[in-house]
Structure formats: structure tokens, C-alpha cells
Design a protein around this motif. Structure first.
Motif, PDB file in Angstrom:
ATOM      1  N   MET A  22      46.087  44.294 -22.643  1.00 51.05           N
ATOM      2  CA  MET A  22      47.209  45.219 -22.672  1.00 51.05           C
ATOM      3  C   MET A  22      48.243  44.692 -23.667  1.00 51.05           C
ATOM      4  N   THR A  23      48.622  45.551 -24.646  1.00 51.27           N
ATOM      5  CA  THR A  23      49.561  45.115 -25.668  1.00 51.27           C
ATOM      6  C   THR A  23      50.938  44.916 -25.080  1.00 51.27           C
ATOM      7  N   SER A  24      51.752  44.129 -25.824  1.00 50.64           N
ATOM      8  CA  SER A  24      53.105  43.836 -25.356  1.00 50.64           C
ATOM      9  C   SER A  24      53.941  45.099 -25.279  1.00 50.64           C
ATOM     10  N   LEU A  40      55.686  46.443 -22.007  1.00 52.44           N
ATOM     11  CA  LEU A  40      57.141  46.603 -21.972  1.00 52.44           C
ATOM     12  C   LEU A  40      57.527  47.982 -21.437  1.00 52.44           C
ATOM     13  N   ILE A  41      56.842  49.013 -21.939  1.00 48.39           N
ATOM     14  CA  ILE A  41      57.148  50.390 -21.499  1.00 48.39           C
ATOM     15  C   ILE A  41      56.885  50.535 -19.999  1.00 48.39           C
ATOM     16  N   LEU A  42      55.732  50.019 -19.554  1.00 45.11           N
ATOM     17  CA  LEU A  42      55.380  50.150 -18.131  1.00 45.11           C
ATOM     18  C   LEU A  42      56.335  49.350 -17.246  1.00 45.11           C
ATOM     19  N   ILE A  55      59.348  39.706 -23.049  1.00 49.50           N
ATOM     20  CA  ILE A  55      58.611  40.410 -24.089  1.00 49.50           C
ATOM     21  C   ILE A  55      59.526  40.765 -25.262  1.00 49.50           C
ATOM     22  N   ALA A  56      60.746  41.209 -24.926  1.00 52.21           N
ATOM     23  CA  ALA A  56      61.655  41.725 -25.954  1.00 52.21           C
ATOM     24  C   ALA A  56      62.340  40.638 -26.758  1.00 52.21           C
TER      25      ALA A  56
END
Length: 606
Positions: free
Chosen positions: A1-3, A7-9, A56-57
Motif C-alpha cells: 500500500m503506497t504512502s 495517508l488518505i485512508l 507519512i507527511a
């Protein structure tokens, strides 16, 4: 799963958690410990998700080692299972509330130790030997496995509790428990698969899976009213009510109870759940004494909405109970039997005290009435006795005159006849007085019997009734210089069914009250009117005194009210009303006007 996807989830999950937190805060269906625990669970989830979002951010941008974000994340991770098991226990085992803080403190010891190990990991690497956001790339230390094992254990225990509760309460809280069970199980399984290496997963998957958990929680709350039906609220309510209750299944085993029951019966057993009420619990041995009635009542109510009521004395606690037995059902399916025990011991004692006091007052009233009646008898008998005494002296004079006339040539046959006629006249007067005395004795005897036995029902005529009233009230009326005027609007030989002595006693009491209402004012009148209206015999006693005060009107027949102050008990009219109701199925009412007088109406079905 990409970052980016993670992040969105994670952001979506955080917003969902926050929305649920706001809803629970504003929801007023539960303001107890359960609500606080649920809110705490949501905050811990936020504490898990938000640091990961920042990791992540900003980790690469700010060149901050990712593990430092985990320092905050693990606060949520470590205490989430502790809070979750606390929530589940509060839901499935409400009695745990009393010890929830102590349990929470004990369960928090290992998470605190593990957090300290994580925060000091740079010095010993006992939590992470090598940190990575991907499970398979990380090299974990001892405390990581302790934390994981402890977390899975608490979640596992909580899920077992939920599963058992779900099975036991399949018809009541099944859907609520099921959705929470499934919701909690999903992230646990996913996380476990990542740790053991079945899938190459990142650490972001687990909190994202909790989004599914929250959806399940939301279904339980919004769709099936989880917060509205949670038994914790009911438990707090029933533990505060003064009545004891038991819930039994069809085998008479205890399914539920409240704290009042334990306190009332001094239950010493550590647990009474799932134990048979009639055989397994020594502290509740009193129920064995009524086992047949109880078993019969449970069977009667299983398929019916009837309420079976038992009034029993329980010797072991020295209490009287009013017991109500009802069924518990859901959509016509029998779930159990509710036994509600209302302690009426004080009520019983109060009733007995009232009864004893009432008997004393009634006895006093009877003695006062009896004394009044004896005074009237003495006065009524005194006149004929004096007359008889005078008549005997007259006869003795005639006897002496007759004796002296024997052999006297001047005494003629007509003189002898005249002496005999005078004797005959005196004897007739004696006979009349004796007849009057006999009537008095007969009337008094009937009244004396009425004091001890009001159950006999006979028939009598209006003429008999008036004659007895006149005989018994003659002295009191003449002494007060009051005239009793009689008006008959029906034949004197009209037959009335009932106890004449009771009716005479009631009427005499009202006439006596009317005499006293004049307060010693002489040359007054009381009117006794007897009529028949629509097959109802109406006896009206009317006076022209001052009337009845407003403060007494409303309670004249309902309480022991009196207008005589210290000189009255209020029992006369109270007993009169009861007498007419009980022995004639009749009624007494009154009309009164201030300064104009009062009329009492005795109405008897004829």
C-alpha cells in the motif's frame, strides 16, 4: 500500500473517529461510565492514527526518524486493548463497574512498562532492534513481543466475552454484540498476519482496518441503538431501586438480579448467576418454602401476559414481601421470568398499628355510646318505676280500706265494687308501665347485641324502627328540650330488610349530633322524615343549627373528623357510614348551609 493511499485512508479514519466522538458526546442516552470508556476508546484510536498521518507527511520533509512518531502512536496502541476490554466488560458484565477503575489500573501496568521500554529504546534496543514501517523489514525486540502478546491476549479475552454474551443473549443484544465482535476481530487478524509474516504489510494497515471497526460500531450504534439498549444504564437504575428483583429462565436458574436483592437477603455466595433459585443458594432458602407456588406461577406466566401475585413472609430476613411474577418476552418469544419483590414489612406494621389504634378508638366510642344509652335507660325506667311504686301504695291503701270494711254494716256492695274498680285501675296503670319497661329492655337488648354482632339480617317495620328510636332518644331529647318531629311519607307497616339495631344506632347517633349542634339552645326542633323514592328508603334527619364547617365537610365520612373538638372522636359518623355500607349496601350523604342547619340522608335500597 503506497504512502499516499495510506495517508488518505488514515485521514478518512481520523475524521470518522472524530465524527463518532462528537456524536457520542452529544448523545444523552448514556451518561455513565460506559459512555466515558467509549469516548476514551475513540481518543486512543485518534492517538494511534494522527501521529501516523504526521509520520507519512512530515518524517522525510523534516528529517525526523519515523520511530519518534511511534512514541506517541504506541500510547494509543498499548492502552487501546485495556480500554476495549474495560468497555466489553461493562457491556456484558455490568456488575464490574464497581471495580472498573481498579481493573483498569492493574491492566495498565504492562503497557506502561512497554511504553517506557519504547521511549528508551535508543539506549537498549529491547523494543526495536531495527525499526521499519513494514512488518517484515523490522527487527523486533523482547518488549515488542510482550506488547503484541499482551495486546492480542486482551483483545482475545474481550472477544471471547463478547462471543459468549452474544450466544447467551441471542434474542436481545445479538446484532449489537455481533457487529462489535466482527469490528474488533478484523484489525486484530490483519495485524496478527502482518506480525507473523503471512503478508508484507505496513504498520498503517492496522489503524486503517479500524475504520472497518468503526463502521461496525457505527452500525451497532446508529442502526441498532447500541447506546440506547446497553444494559449498563439499566443496571445502574435497577441497582438504585428499593425493590428486589430476579430474572429466571425456564429451569428457575437465575439469569439476572439487582444489588437490592443481595443486600435484602444478605447473599454471601460469590455468584448466584446460573444457579437454581430453589436448590443451589442457601442464602435464598426462603424461596424453597414457596417452591410449589413459585413454579406454578412461572409456568402460568410463560405463555401469558398475566401477573401472578403472592404475599409471603420470609422468616430468615423477618420481612413481608409483595411478589409479582411476569414473563419477559421479545416478539412473543419467551426470554425469562421477572420476579419483583416489594418489601411491605413497614406497611404491614403500620396497618397493624392503625388497626390497633382504630380498635381502641372504636371501643371508646362504643363505651361512650353505651354510657349514654345507659343514662337514657335509667331516666326512662325511673318514671315508670316511680309510677309503679305509687300505684302499689295506692293499691295497699285500697287493700287496707277493704280490710277495715269487712264486717262494717255501713259498707255496701257498691262500696266493695268501687274499691275493686280502683284496684283494677291501678293494676292497669302498672301493666302499662311494665309494658313500656319491657319495650325499653327489648330495645336496649337489641342495641347491646348490635355492639358485638352486626351480621344478623332480619326484617322490621317502619313503626318498629320509629318506636325504638323514640324509646332510646326520649331522655336525651327531653333533657335538651328538643322536639323530634316525625314525618312519614309511606305506610308505617312498610317492611325493611336489615338489622334494625344497626340502623337505630346510626340514626340515634345522627340525632344526638343534631342535638349537640344546637349547643344547649332549648326549644329547638329536629325533623325525622322517612320516604320512599325509586325503591330507595330515604331517612332524612334535619336540624336548624349552625351547619358543618368547610374544614370538616370533605373528610366527614372518610376520616375520623369531628366538630366537637376535644369532646369528640369523629368515630360516630365514620362508623355510621361503614355500618350503612356494610349492612344495608346503602349510603349516607349530607347537605349543610352555614347558619341554616344540616340534613343527613340515609339511603337504603328496599
Amino acid at each position: 500500500m503506497t504512502s499516499t493511499v495510506s495517508l488518505i485512508l488514515l485521514i478518512m479514519s481520523s475524521f470518522l473517529i472524530l465524527a463518532l466522538y462528537i456524536y457520542v458526546t452529544k448523545n444523552n442516552t448514556s451518561k455513565l461510565d460506559f459512555k466515558k470508556t467509549f469516548k476514551k476508546l475513540l481518543l486512543l484510536l485518534l492517538l494511534w492514527c494522527i501521529p501516523l498521518i504526521f509520520q507519512i507527511a512530515f518524517s522525510n520533509i523534516l528529517s525526523i526518524p519515523p520511530i519518534y512518531f511511534d512514541y506517541i502512536t504506541y500510547i494509543g496502541i498499548c492502552f487501546l486493548p485495556v480500554t476495549f476490554i474495560q468497555l466489553v466488560l461493562q457491556f456484558v458484565h455490568p456488575n464490574i463497574i464497581r471495580d472498573s477503575k481498579l481493573i483498569n489500573l492493574k491492566l495498565s501496568i504492562i503497557p506502561i512498562i512497554c511504553l517506557i521500554a519504547l521511549w528508551t529504546n535508543d539506549f537498549h534496543h529491547l523494543f526495536y532492534v531495527r525499526y521499519s514501517t513494514v512488518f517484515l523489514k523490522a527487527q523486533n525486540g523482547l518488549f515488542f513481543y510482550i506488547t503484541s502478546a499482551y495486546t492480542y491476549s486482551l483483545f482475545g479475552i474481550a472477544l471471547i466475552y463478547l462471543f459468549i454474551y452474544c450466544v447467551k443473549n441471542i434474542k436481545i443484544f445479538f446484532l449489537q454484540s455481533l457487529f462489535i465482535f466482527i469490528g474488533a476481530l478484523i484489525p486484530l487478524i490483519v495485524n496478527l498476519l502482518g506480525v507473523v509474516g503471512v503478508f508484507d504489510l505496513s504498520i498503517y494497515v492496522t489503524p486503517i482496518c479500524f475504520s472497518i471497526t468503526l463502521l461496525c460500531f457505527a452500525l451497532s450504534i446508529f442502526k441498532f441503538g447500541f447506546l440506547k439498549v446497553t444494559p449498563i444504564t439499566l443496571r445502574n437504575i435497577v441497582n438504585r431501586i428499593s425493590d428486589s428483583y430476579l430474572v429466571l429462565n425456564s429451569d428457575l436458574s437465575i439469569v439476572d438480579f439487582n444489588k437490592t436483592l443481595l443486600d435484602t437477603f444478605h447473599v454471601v455466595e460469590p455468584s448466584i448467576i446460573n444457579k437454581n433459585l430453589l436448590s443451589d443458594i442457601p442464602s435464598l432458602k426462603d424461596f424453597r418454602a414457596i417452591s410449589k407456588e413459585l413454579s406454578s406461577a412461572v409456568k402460568k406466566t410463560q405463555n401469558s401476559d398475566i401477573t401472578v401475585v403472592l404475599d409471603k413472609y420470609f422468616k430468615s430476613v423477618n420481612k413481608y414481601f409483595h411478589i409479582e411474577i411476569n414473563r419477559i418476552y421479545e416478539k412473543d418469544s419467551y426470554l425469562g421470568t421477572l420476579i419483583l419483590l416489594k418489601d411491605v414489612t413497614q406497611h404491614k406494621h403500620d396497618l397493624q398499628t392503625i388497626k390497633n389504634n382504630q380498635e381502641i378508638l372504636i371501643e371508646r366510642e362504643r363505651l361512650a355510646t353505651l354510657g349514654q344509652m345507659i343514662g337514657g335507660i335509667a331516666h326512662n325506667l325511673k318514671t315508670p318505676i316511680m309510677s309503679i311504686s305509687g300505684a302499689t301504695e295506692g293499691i295497699m291503701d285500697l287493700i287496707n280500706e277493704y280490710r277495715n270494711s269487712i264486717g262494717d254494716p255501713e259498707v255496701t256492695i257498691d262500696d266493695h265494687k268501687e274499691i275493686a274498680g280502683d284496684m283494677e285501675e291501678w293494676i292497669k296503670k302498672i301493666q302499662n308501665h311494665l309494658s313500656y319497661m319491657s319495650d325499653i329492655i327489648t330495645t336496649v337488648k337489641g342495641q347491646a347485641v348490635a355492639f358485638s354482632d352486626n351480621t344478623s339480617f332480619t326484617s322490621f317495620t317502619i313503626d318498629d324502627f320509629i318506636r325504638q328510636v323514640n324509646i332510646l332518644m326520649k331522655h336525651e331529647l327531653s333533657h335538651a328540650l328538643i322536639e323530634l318531629e316525625e314525618i312519614l311519607e309511606l305506610p308505617a307497616d312498610t317492611v325493611v330488610k336489615g338489622n334494625i339495631n344497626s340502623l337505630v344506632q346510626v340514626v340515634n347517633n345522627i340525632i344526638s349530633n343534631a342535638i349537640q349542634a344546637y349547643d344547649g339552645k332549648p326549644n329547638q326542633k329536629i325533623i325525622l322524615t322517612i320516604s320512599n323514592k325509586d325503591n330507595i328508603l330515604v331517612i332524612k334527619i334535619q336540624d336548624f343549627a349552625n351547619g358543618i364547617p368547610d374544614s370538616v365537610k370533605s373528610k366527614l365520612f372518610k376520616e375520623m373528623a369531628t366538630t366537637k373538638g376535644k369532646n369528640g372522636t369523629g368515630l360516630g359518623l365514620f362508623m355510621s357510614y361503614s355500618n350503612i355500607k356494610a349492612h344495608f349496601n346503602g349510603n349516607i350523604r349530607f347537605e349543610t348551609r352555614k347558619g341554616k342547619g344540616t340534613s343527613f340522608y340515609i339511603e337504603i335500597p328496599n
